[in-house]
Design a protein around this motif. Structure first.
Motif, PDB file in Angstrom:
ATOM      1  N   THR A  12       0.839  -1.194   0.000  1.00 37.43           N
ATOM      2  CA  THR A  12       0.000   0.000   0.000  1.00 37.43           C
ATOM      3  C   THR A  12       0.881   1.255   0.000  1.00 37.43           C
ATOM      4  O   THR A  12       2.047   1.203   0.420  1.00 37.43           O
ATOM      5  CB  THR A  12      -0.959  -0.027   1.220  1.00 37.43           C
ATOM      6  N   ASP A  13       0.344   2.345  -0.514  1.00 32.52           N
ATOM      7  CA  ASP A  13       1.035   3.646  -0.530  1.00 32.52           C
ATOM      8  C   ASP A  13       2.305   3.642  -1.371  1.00 32.52           C
ATOM      9  O   ASP A  13       3.168   4.505  -1.181  1.00 32.52           O
ATOM     10  CB  ASP A  13       1.382   4.107   0.898  1.00 32.52           C
ATOM     11  N   GLY A  15       2.374   3.966  -4.593  1.00 37.32           N
ATOM     12  CA  GLY A  15       2.214   4.875  -5.730  1.00 37.32           C
ATOM     13  C   GLY A  15       1.378   4.303  -6.867  1.00 37.32           C
ATOM     14  O   GLY A  15       1.434   4.801  -7.998  1.00 37.32           O
ATOM     15  N   LYS A  16       0.564   3.283  -6.584  1.00 30.22           N
ATOM     16  CA  LYS A  16      -0.282   2.706  -7.643  1.00 30.22           C
ATOM     17  C   LYS A  16      -1.189   3.768  -8.267  1.00 30.22           C
ATOM     18  O   LYS A  16      -1.309   3.854  -9.485  1.00 30.22           O
ATOM     19  CB  LYS A  16      -1.175   1.577  -7.081  1.00 30.22           C
ATOM     20  N   THR A  17      -1.847   4.554  -7.402  1.00 27.81           N
ATOM     21  CA  THR A  17      -2.785   5.551  -7.927  1.00 27.81           C
ATOM     22  C   THR A  17      -2.035   6.648  -8.680  1.00 27.81           C
ATOM     23  O   THR A  17      -2.458   7.072  -9.762  1.00 27.81           O
ATOM     24  CB  THR A  17      -3.598   6.176  -6.771  1.00 27.81           C
ATOM     25  N   TYR A  18      -0.918   7.085  -8.127  1.00 27.77           N
ATOM     26  CA  TYR A  18      -0.141   8.149  -8.787  1.00 27.77           C
ATOM     27  C   TYR A  18       0.304   7.699 -10.178  1.00 27.77           C
ATOM     28  O   TYR A  18       0.108   8.399 -11.171  1.00 27.77           O
ATOM     29  CB  TYR A  18       1.080   8.517  -7.928  1.00 27.77           C
ATOM     30  N   LYS A  38     -11.754   0.502  -9.729  1.00 23.28           N
ATOM     31  CA  LYS A  38     -11.180  -0.087  -8.517  1.00 23.28           C
ATOM     32  C   LYS A  38     -12.312  -0.795  -7.783  1.00 23.28           C
ATOM     33  O   LYS A  38     -13.390  -0.218  -7.597  1.00 23.28           O
ATOM     34  CB  LYS A  38     -10.546   1.017  -7.662  1.00 23.28           C
ATOM     35  N   GLU A 116      -7.180  -0.721 -10.736  1.00 21.35           N
ATOM     36  CA  GLU A 116      -6.227  -0.625  -9.616  1.00 21.35           C
ATOM     37  C   GLU A 116      -6.626  -1.567  -8.490  1.00 21.35           C
ATOM     38  O   GLU A 116      -7.796  -1.647  -8.105  1.00 21.35           O
ATOM     39  CB  GLU A 116      -6.164   0.814  -9.076  1.00 21.35           C
ATOM     40  N   ASN A 180       8.761   3.493  -9.037  1.00 21.77           N
ATOM     41  CA  ASN A 180       8.272   4.820  -8.642  1.00 21.77           C
ATOM     42  C   ASN A 180       9.277   5.524  -7.731  1.00 21.77           C
ATOM     43  O   ASN A 180      10.090   4.890  -7.075  1.00 21.77           O
ATOM     44  CB  ASN A 180       6.925   4.666  -7.917  1.00 21.77           C
ATOM     45  N   ASP A 210       6.915  13.559  -8.293  1.00 19.17           N
ATOM     46  CA  ASP A 210       6.192  14.672  -8.921  1.00 19.17           C
ATOM     47  C   ASP A 210       6.232  14.657 -10.444  1.00 19.17           C
ATOM     48  O   ASP A 210       6.003  15.704 -11.076  1.00 19.17           O
ATOM     49  CB  ASP A 210       6.706  16.035  -8.404  1.00 19.17           C
TER      50      ASP A 210
HETATM   51  N1  LIG Z   1       5.941   9.786  -8.024  1.00 18.24           N
HETATM   52  C1  LIG Z   1       5.276  10.440  -7.072  1.00 18.24           C
HETATM   53  N2  LIG Z   1       5.389  11.794  -6.972  1.00 18.24           N
HETATM   54  C2  LIG Z   1       4.724  12.480  -6.008  1.00 18.24           C
HETATM   55  N3  LIG Z   1       3.900  11.916  -5.101  1.00 18.24           N
HETATM   56  C3  LIG Z   1       3.747  10.582  -5.153  1.00 18.24           C
HETATM   57  C4  LIG Z   1       4.416   9.773  -6.135  1.00 18.24           C
HETATM   58  N4  LIG Z   1       4.055   8.495  -5.932  1.00 18.24           N
HETATM   59  C5  LIG Z   1       3.212   8.492  -4.894  1.00 18.24           C
HETATM   60  N5  LIG Z   1       3.023   9.734  -4.427  1.00 18.24           N
HETATM   61  C6  LIG Z   1       2.182  10.125  -3.272  1.00 18.24           C
HETATM   62  O1  LIG Z   1       2.336   9.138  -2.254  1.00 18.24           O
HETATM   63  C7  LIG Z   1       1.088   8.832  -1.645  1.00 18.24           C
HETATM   64  C8  LIG Z   1       0.760   7.355  -1.826  1.00 18.24           C
HETATM   65  O2  LIG Z   1       0.632   7.096  -3.221  1.00 18.24           O
HETATM   66  P1  LIG Z   1      -0.653   6.366  -3.837  1.00 18.24           P
HETATM   67  O3  LIG Z   1      -1.907   6.919  -3.257  1.00 18.24           O
HETATM   68  O4  LIG Z   1      -0.506   6.429  -5.313  1.00 18.24           O
HETATM   69  O5  LIG Z   1      -0.428   4.879  -3.282  1.00 18.24           O
HETATM   70  P2  LIG Z   1      -1.278   3.557  -3.589  1.00 18.24           P
HETATM   71  O6  LIG Z   1      -0.307   2.485  -3.862  1.00 18.24           O
HETATM   72  O7  LIG Z   1      -2.263   3.849  -4.657  1.00 18.24           O
HETATM   73  O8  LIG Z   1      -2.026   3.270  -2.200  1.00 18.24           O
HETATM   74  P3  LIG Z   1      -3.375   2.402  -1.925  1.00 18.24           P
HETATM   75  O9  LIG Z   1      -2.910   1.019  -1.563  1.00 18.24           O
HETATM   76  O10 LIG Z   1      -4.010   3.105  -0.755  1.00 18.24           O
HETATM   77  O11 LIG Z   1      -4.242   2.433  -3.141  1.00 18.24           O
HETATM   78  C9  LIG Z   1       0.063   9.771  -2.268  1.00 18.24           C
HETATM   79  O12 LIG Z   1      -0.031  10.945  -1.482  1.00 18.24           O
HETATM   80  C10 LIG Z   1       0.695  10.128  -3.616  1.00 18.24           C
HETATM   81  O13 LIG Z   1       0.273  11.343  -4.155  1.00 18.24           O
END
Ligand SMILES: Nc1ncnc2c1ncn2[C@@H]1O[C@H](COP(=O)(O)OP(=O)(O)OP(=O)(O)O)[C@@H](O)[C@H]1O
Ligand SMILES: C[C@H](N)[C@H](N)CCCCCC(=O)O
Ligand SMILES: [Mg+2]
Length: 226
Positions: A12-13, A15-18, A38, A116, A180, A210
């Motif tokens: 988790t966290d 960066g999948k969503t990013y 999702k 996702e 990422n 970013d």
């Molecule tokens: N390359 C990046 N640049 C800037 N911010 C990032 C980057 N990758 C991730 N983040 C930030 O890190 C945090 C976690 O990323 P994200 O939400 O994409 O995780 P996730 O894997 O989708 O989590 P989940 O399991 O909850 O779906 C978010 O605040 C996101 O904006």
């Protein structure tokens, strides 16, 4: 009926969503009809009127310029815990017939649907007296191939290779990795080499903090969808 690709991560966290936002943006930028789906989101923000917000879908829709109806989530839970536990707490278990139906509706609306996951590939979605369902069971049920988002830094060899090995054991095709928070340098370059060598899959792109664009050609990306 469009094509689809499942995005999982090493956790988790990660960066999948990013990264998914950048993927969908790239497809839309190439003039393709893209969408996002999702099955279960936990840890949702609560709007002023008490509505639970589909945060991941909202991020991707905003990043890629999708209409809200092209970025959907079937189950939204408030607590920032695994979906199976959030569902237990809210007494609102997932119905996988509904998930499959929502998935097919999303897939029919678009040509390239990015799906996702929640957490990593071993994320429990439902665990009660009636059903035990892990995310990998759902991926198999939907017949999806997976792309793995991993952090570029220290610890990723173990996390990425374990994820790839689990996908292989479950018979889920792995199309590659995206690293990422890429900064480059000797160790991160070596992480790419070691993950590719140990899994036989490619690191398709490395995304900087970013980043506004995914460094991969749109046609190469589109070819990953099945
Ligand atoms: N390359 C990046 N640049 C800037 N911010 C990032 C980057 N990758 C991730 N983040 C930030 O890190 C945090 C976690 O990323 P994200 O939400 O994409 O995780 P996730 O894997 O989708 O989590 P989940 O399991 O909850 O779906 C978010 O605040 C996101 O904006
Ligand atoms: C709340 C969080 N951001 C995700 N939506 C759910 C992560 C579940 C992880 C489960 C686990 O592997 O322990
Ligand atoms: Mg997410």
């Amino acid at each position: 009926m469009g094509k689809a690709l499942f995005i999982t991560g090493t956790g988790t966290d990660i960066g999948k969503t990013y990264v998914t936002g950048l993927i969908v943006k790239k497809l839309v930028g190439a003039g393709l009809r893209a969408g996002y789906y999702k099955a279960a989101l936990s840890g949702a923000e609560v709007a002023a009127d008490g509505t639970l917000l589909p945060g991941d879908a909202l991020h991707v829709a905003h990043a890629a310029g999708l209409a809200p109806e092209d970025a959907t989530v079937s189950y939204i839970y408030r607590d920032a815990v695994s979906p199976h536990l959030a569902a237990q707490i809210e007494k609102r278990p997932m119905d996988f017939d509904k998930v499959e139906q929502d998935y097919h509706v999303a897939k029919e609306r678009t040509d390239y649907l990015t799906v996702e996951g929640s957490g990593g590939i071993i994320c429990p979605l439902r665990w009660d007296n009636e059903e035990h369902v892990i995310l990998d069971d759902l991926v198999l049920r939907l017949g999806l191939s997976a792309l793995v988002v991993a952090d570029a830094g220290l610890g990723t060899i173990n996390a990425a290779v374990l994820t790839a090995e689990h996908l292989k054991i479950r018979g889920i095709p792995l199309v590659g990795f995206i690293f990422n928070n890429w900064t480059g340098g000797r160790m991160q370059e070596d992480n790419v080499t070691m993950v590719e060598t140990l899994t036989g899959a490619r690191v398709l792109a490395c995304v900087e903090h970013d980043a506004a664009e995914l460094p991969i050609a749109a046609d190469v990306l589109a070819a990953l969808y099945q």
